[in-house]
Structures are given as structure tokens and as C-alpha cells.
Design a protein around this motif. Structure first.
Motif, PDB file in Angstrom:
ATOM      1  N   GLY A  27      63.061  68.440  37.012  1.00 32.51           N
ATOM      2  CA  GLY A  27      63.541  68.859  35.700  1.00 32.51           C
ATOM      3  C   GLY A  27      62.860  68.041  34.612  1.00 32.51           C
ATOM      4  O   GLY A  27      62.515  66.874  34.818  1.00 32.51           O
ATOM      5  N   TYR A  28      62.629  68.656  33.484  1.00 28.43           N
ATOM      6  CA  TYR A  28      62.019  67.954  32.356  1.00 28.43           C
ATOM      7  C   TYR A  28      63.100  67.303  31.501  1.00 28.43           C
ATOM      8  O   TYR A  28      64.230  67.805  31.479  1.00 28.43           O
ATOM      9  CB  TYR A  28      61.179  68.940  31.525  1.00 28.43           C
ATOM     10  CG  TYR A  28      59.925  69.396  32.240  1.00 28.43           C
ATOM     11  CD1 TYR A  28      58.753  68.647  32.173  1.00 28.43           C
ATOM     12  CD2 TYR A  28      59.929  70.556  33.005  1.00 28.43           C
ATOM     13  CE1 TYR A  28      57.606  69.065  32.844  1.00 28.43           C
ATOM     14  CE2 TYR A  28      58.786  70.978  33.682  1.00 28.43           C
ATOM     15  CZ  TYR A  28      57.631  70.225  33.595  1.00 28.43           C
ATOM     16  OH  TYR A  28      56.497  70.627  34.265  1.00 28.43           O
ATOM     17  N   PRO A  29      62.770  66.194  30.826  1.00 26.00           N
ATOM     18  CA  PRO A  29      61.464  65.542  30.740  1.00 26.00           C
ATOM     19  C   PRO A  29      61.157  64.718  31.988  1.00 26.00           C
ATOM     20  O   PRO A  29      62.054  64.436  32.800  1.00 26.00           O
ATOM     21  CB  PRO A  29      61.615  64.632  29.517  1.00 26.00           C
ATOM     22  CG  PRO A  29      63.073  64.323  29.464  1.00 26.00           C
ATOM     23  CD  PRO A  29      63.773  65.554  29.950  1.00 26.00           C
ATOM     24  N   VAL A  30      59.880  64.343  32.117  1.00 23.50           N
ATOM     25  CA  VAL A  30      59.440  63.412  33.157  1.00 23.50           C
ATOM     26  C   VAL A  30      58.598  62.325  32.488  1.00 23.50           C
ATOM     27  O   VAL A  30      58.143  62.489  31.358  1.00 23.50           O
ATOM     28  CB  VAL A  30      58.606  64.096  34.264  1.00 23.50           C
ATOM     29  CG1 VAL A  30      59.442  65.081  35.048  1.00 23.50           C
ATOM     30  CG2 VAL A  30      57.370  64.781  33.674  1.00 23.50           C
ATOM     31  N   PHE A  31      58.387  61.230  33.212  1.00 24.06           N
ATOM     32  CA  PHE A  31      57.487  60.184  32.739  1.00 24.06           C
ATOM     33  C   PHE A  31      56.194  60.235  33.545  1.00 24.06           C
ATOM     34  O   PHE A  31      56.210  60.400  34.770  1.00 24.06           O
ATOM     35  CB  PHE A  31      58.118  58.798  32.860  1.00 24.06           C
ATOM     36  CG  PHE A  31      59.026  58.467  31.715  1.00 24.06           C
ATOM     37  CD1 PHE A  31      58.504  58.159  30.469  1.00 24.06           C
ATOM     38  CD2 PHE A  31      60.398  58.480  31.870  1.00 24.06           C
ATOM     39  CE1 PHE A  31      59.330  57.862  29.398  1.00 24.06           C
ATOM     40  CE2 PHE A  31      61.242  58.194  30.804  1.00 24.06           C
ATOM     41  CZ  PHE A  31      60.700  57.884  29.562  1.00 24.06           C
ATOM     42  N   ARG A  43      56.310  60.098  27.910  1.00 21.27           N
ATOM     43  CA  ARG A  43      57.417  61.014  28.238  1.00 21.27           C
ATOM     44  C   ARG A  43      56.946  62.431  27.925  1.00 21.27           C
ATOM     45  O   ARG A  43      56.484  62.721  26.820  1.00 21.27           O
ATOM     46  CB  ARG A  43      58.651  60.675  27.404  1.00 21.27           C
ATOM     47  CG  ARG A  43      59.774  61.685  27.583  1.00 21.27           C
ATOM     48  CD  ARG A  43      60.978  61.343  26.762  1.00 21.27           C
ATOM     49  NE  ARG A  43      61.752  62.546  26.468  1.00 21.27           N
ATOM     50  CZ  ARG A  43      63.024  62.540  26.085  1.00 21.27           C
ATOM     51  NH1 ARG A  43      63.668  61.405  25.952  1.00 21.27           N
ATOM     52  NH2 ARG A  43      63.636  63.669  25.823  1.00 21.27           N
ATOM     53  N   ILE A  44      57.060  63.315  28.919  1.00 18.93           N
ATOM     54  CA  ILE A  44      56.605  64.700  28.761  1.00 18.93           C
ATOM     55  C   ILE A  44      57.810  65.623  28.874  1.00 18.93           C
ATOM     56  O   ILE A  44      58.551  65.595  29.856  1.00 18.93           O
ATOM     57  CB  ILE A  44      55.554  65.057  29.841  1.00 18.93           C
ATOM     58  CG1 ILE A  44      54.346  64.115  29.732  1.00 18.93           C
ATOM     59  CG2 ILE A  44      55.125  66.506  29.693  1.00 18.93           C
ATOM     60  CD1 ILE A  44      53.614  64.169  28.417  1.00 18.93           C
ATOM     61  N   ASP A  45      57.980  66.467  27.852  1.00 18.85           N
ATOM     62  CA  ASP A  45      59.162  67.320  27.774  1.00 18.85           C
ATOM     63  C   ASP A  45      58.957  68.734  28.300  1.00 18.85           C
ATOM     64  O   ASP A  45      59.929  69.472  28.480  1.00 18.85           O
ATOM     65  CB  ASP A  45      59.653  67.382  26.330  1.00 18.85           C
ATOM     66  CG  ASP A  45      60.171  66.037  25.848  1.00 18.85           C
ATOM     67  OD1 ASP A  45      61.001  65.448  26.564  1.00 18.85           O
ATOM     68  OD2 ASP A  45      59.743  65.576  24.781  1.00 18.85           O
ATOM     69  N   LYS A  46      57.703  69.140  28.514  1.00 19.25           N
ATOM     70  CA  LYS A  46      57.474  70.487  29.036  1.00 19.25           C
ATOM     71  C   LYS A  46      56.171  70.535  29.834  1.00 19.25           C
ATOM     72  O   LYS A  46      55.301  69.667  29.682  1.00 19.25           O
ATOM     73  CB  LYS A  46      57.442  71.517  27.909  1.00 19.25           C
ATOM     74  CG  LYS A  46      56.497  71.206  26.782  1.00 19.25           C
ATOM     75  CD  LYS A  46      56.661  72.215  25.639  1.00 19.25           C
ATOM     76  CE  LYS A  46      55.723  71.887  24.478  1.00 19.25           C
ATOM     77  NZ  LYS A  46      55.850  72.855  23.382  1.00 19.25           N
ATOM     78  N   LYS A  47      56.054  71.537  30.649  1.00 15.04           N
ATOM     79  CA  LYS A  47      54.944  71.673  31.597  1.00 15.04           C
ATOM     80  C   LYS A  47      53.579  71.530  30.934  1.00 15.04           C
ATOM     81  O   LYS A  47      52.664  70.911  31.497  1.00 15.04           O
ATOM     82  CB  LYS A  47      55.057  73.032  32.294  1.00 15.04           C
ATOM     83  CG  LYS A  47      53.936  73.349  33.276  1.00 15.04           C
ATOM     84  CD  LYS A  47      54.138  74.718  33.908  1.00 15.04           C
ATOM     85  CE  LYS A  47      52.995  75.069  34.864  1.00 15.04           C
ATOM     86  NZ  LYS A  47      53.203  76.406  35.490  1.00 15.04           N
TER      87      LYS A  47
END
Length: 299
Positions: A130-134, A148-152
Motif C-alpha cells: 500500500g502507498y505511500p512507501v519509502f 517517500r513515494i505516494d503513488k506508483k
């Protein structure tokens, strides 16, 4: 005893290392030690610069410092040094290996995957997180190139950026909660600190600029404190740490997760380990004495 404080180095954390080293030099007890400031600018300098010291106090961070390579050279030269040994330094520097050890030891940690290039990115696995990911360099530190990435759509660019700093990149599940850190000295956990960064996460600026984060000793609820202590000490043991290390965690809704272990935590005036030690009346100078004493006993 002639104590050489090794600082600088060749990693992206060189400037932080220099700051750590200079503050260590200032706070070492000159009545006990003959202190030598040793600034490393290349790997090749190490042997010639340490040949006349009795003990190496390591203020290095990142590559060729925290990754076990300097420790291996010092062992071959029969020069005792501070902190964790070659094996545990190597394990903890590699976040992927660290998390594999934690998982095998039934220590709770965020889900992750590790890639060497953009073709290895498993978007299905990331969707499960699930987003976000680091996204971060696998063997980096000080949150350099951590995003930090919030979307694909942002994953590929973040991986490319992190690959500028390392050959492998970790994509890690985001655990939203309170970040704490658990310093361990000679197998004993010191007071727990909670970290409240002013930015969205505990990034480079939060760590090293005055006012970048609020960091203070926290009294956890009794059962939670017991679980955190058990996890911190088990992580320390299972990764074969010695002398001292810092175990970083996130607590989400009362459930702690281990993020990573730092085998050469920062030693600047803003650093977490000295702040924690101060909570049990261990001054910076006394902390350095204890690190030297425990390291000599270990070596």
C-alpha cells in the motif's frame, strides 16, 4: 593511551562524520588519553595514519566506516577499535540482510523488497504494501536519497535516484506511527527517545540541523516498554552487535516495528545516543570513556 579519532572518510555522510569526530575530540578526557585527530580522505590513507595509535575511536559513518571494512583492516593491524565488529557492522549496514535476520528471528519489521535496477521493481508487491512507501539506498545512512513515494508513478524515478548512491535499493512499507530510538550500551538499553520531526519524516535536515526535530526521553506504558526493550535487545543480539548500537523503531497503534540498527550512531551535539545517555546521568565524556572501556574488553 594514544587514542586516534577516525573521521571523514569517503561516504556521502563525510560531513556528519567530521562533525561527530570533532565533538568527540573536544569531549575526550585529555587527562586520560593522548588524543589524535585522524581525518581520512581515502581508503589508502588508513594504514599509514593509524600505525602509531593504541586505540581507534571510530567516528566514521556509511561506506568504509560503518560497513565493517575499516574494522577488518584494524583487526589485521591488531589495533583495538570502538563499537561493533566486522561481521555485525556488515550485517547492519545492509538493510536487506538486517531485515532478513530480524524476520528469521521473529522480530517485527516493515515489509520490503530490494532491487538492483528498475526492471526488478515488483509493482504487485508494492501494491500489497500500500502507498505511500519509502525508497532508500540499501546500505545508505543519514536518510541520504531517502524518498517517500505516494503513488506508483514516482517509484521508478526514486529508485534511479537512490541507485546513484548504492548498488541496491530498498522499497519499504510505510508504517505510520511514532518513531522512537533505543540506544543499547554493552547489552543494556538506555532511555528511549521519541522523535518528532518537523518535516514529513526524520530526514537529513531533521537529523542534523538545530530545530529540525524534537527529540526527548519518553516513558512508555509498562507493557509496551517491556516489549520495546525485548525487541531492541534481541535485535542487538541476533545481529551480533557488541559495545553499543542504536535500534530504531516505529510504534503504530501500540505495536512496535524495528526499522534498522545503527552500529556507529552519530555523536554530534544533536545526536540521539548522547541525549539518551544524559537521561541516566552519563555525560558525553563519560559515555566515550565507557565505549572505550567496553571496546577494549571486547577486543
Amino acid at each position: 593511551m594514544r587514542v586516534g579519532v577516525l573521521m571523514g572518510g569517503i561516504s556521502s555522510e563525510r560531513e556528519i562524520s567530521l562533525r561527530s569526530g570533532k565533538e568527540i575530540v573536544e569531549n575526550l578526557d585529555k587527562s586520560k588519553y593522548e588524543v589524535v585527530e585522524i581525518v581520512l580522505n581515502s581508503k589508502e590513507e588508513l594504514i599509514s595514519k593509524v600505525k602509531d595509535i593504541d586505540f581507534a575511536l571510530l567516528a566514521l559513518h556509511g561506506q568504509f566506516g560503518e560497513d565493517g571494512k575499516v574494522q577488518a583492516v584494524l583487526e589485521n593491524l591488531n589495533i583495538p577499535y570502538s563499537g561493533c565488529d566486522t561481521l555485525s557492522s556488515s550485517i547492519c549496514m545492509d538493510k536487506d540482510i538486517t531485515k532478513k535476520v530480524l524476520k528469521a528471528s521473529n522480530i517485527r519489521t516493515a515489509r520490503w523488497l530490494c532491487v538492483r535496477n528498475i526492471d526488478e521493481i515488483d509493482y504487485n508487491a508494492i501494491e500489497e504494501f500500500g502507498y505511500p512507501v519509502f525508497v532508500k539506498p540499501n546500505s545508505g545512512g543519514s536518510s541520504v536519497a531517502t524518498t517517500r513515494i505516494d503513488k506508483k508513478e514516482g517509484i521508478e524515478e526514486a529508485v534511479k535516484e537512490a541507485l546513484k548512491y548504492d548498488r541496491e535499493v530498498m522499497i519499504e512499507e510505510y508504517i505510520k506511527g511514532d518513531e522512537i530510538t533505543c540506544p543499547v550500551l554493552n547489552g543494556v538499553m538506555l532511555p528511549v527517545l521519541v522523535i518528532k520531526p518537523k518535516s514529513e519524516f526524520f530526514d537529513y535536515t531533521s537529523k542534523y540541523e538545530d530545530g529540525g526535530a524534537d527529540e526527548f526521553i519518553i516513558e512508555l506504558e509498562e507493557n509496551l516498554h517491556k516489549e520495546v526493550e525485548e525487541m531492541a535487545l534481541k535485535s542487538y543480539r541476533e545481529t551480533k552487535c557488541s559495545v553499543y548500537a542504536r535500534v530504531d523503531m516505529i510504534i503504530r497503534e501500540g505495536v512496535p516495528y524495528v526499522l534498522e540498527l545503527n552500529t556507529l550512531p552519530g555523536m554530534t551535539k544533536n545526536s540521539l545516543f548522547p541525549k539518551s545517555a544524559k537521561g541516566v546521568d552519563i555525560s558525553f565524556s563519560k559515555l566515550l570513556d565507557l565505549i572505550i572501556e567496553h571496546s577494549l574488553r571486547e577486543r
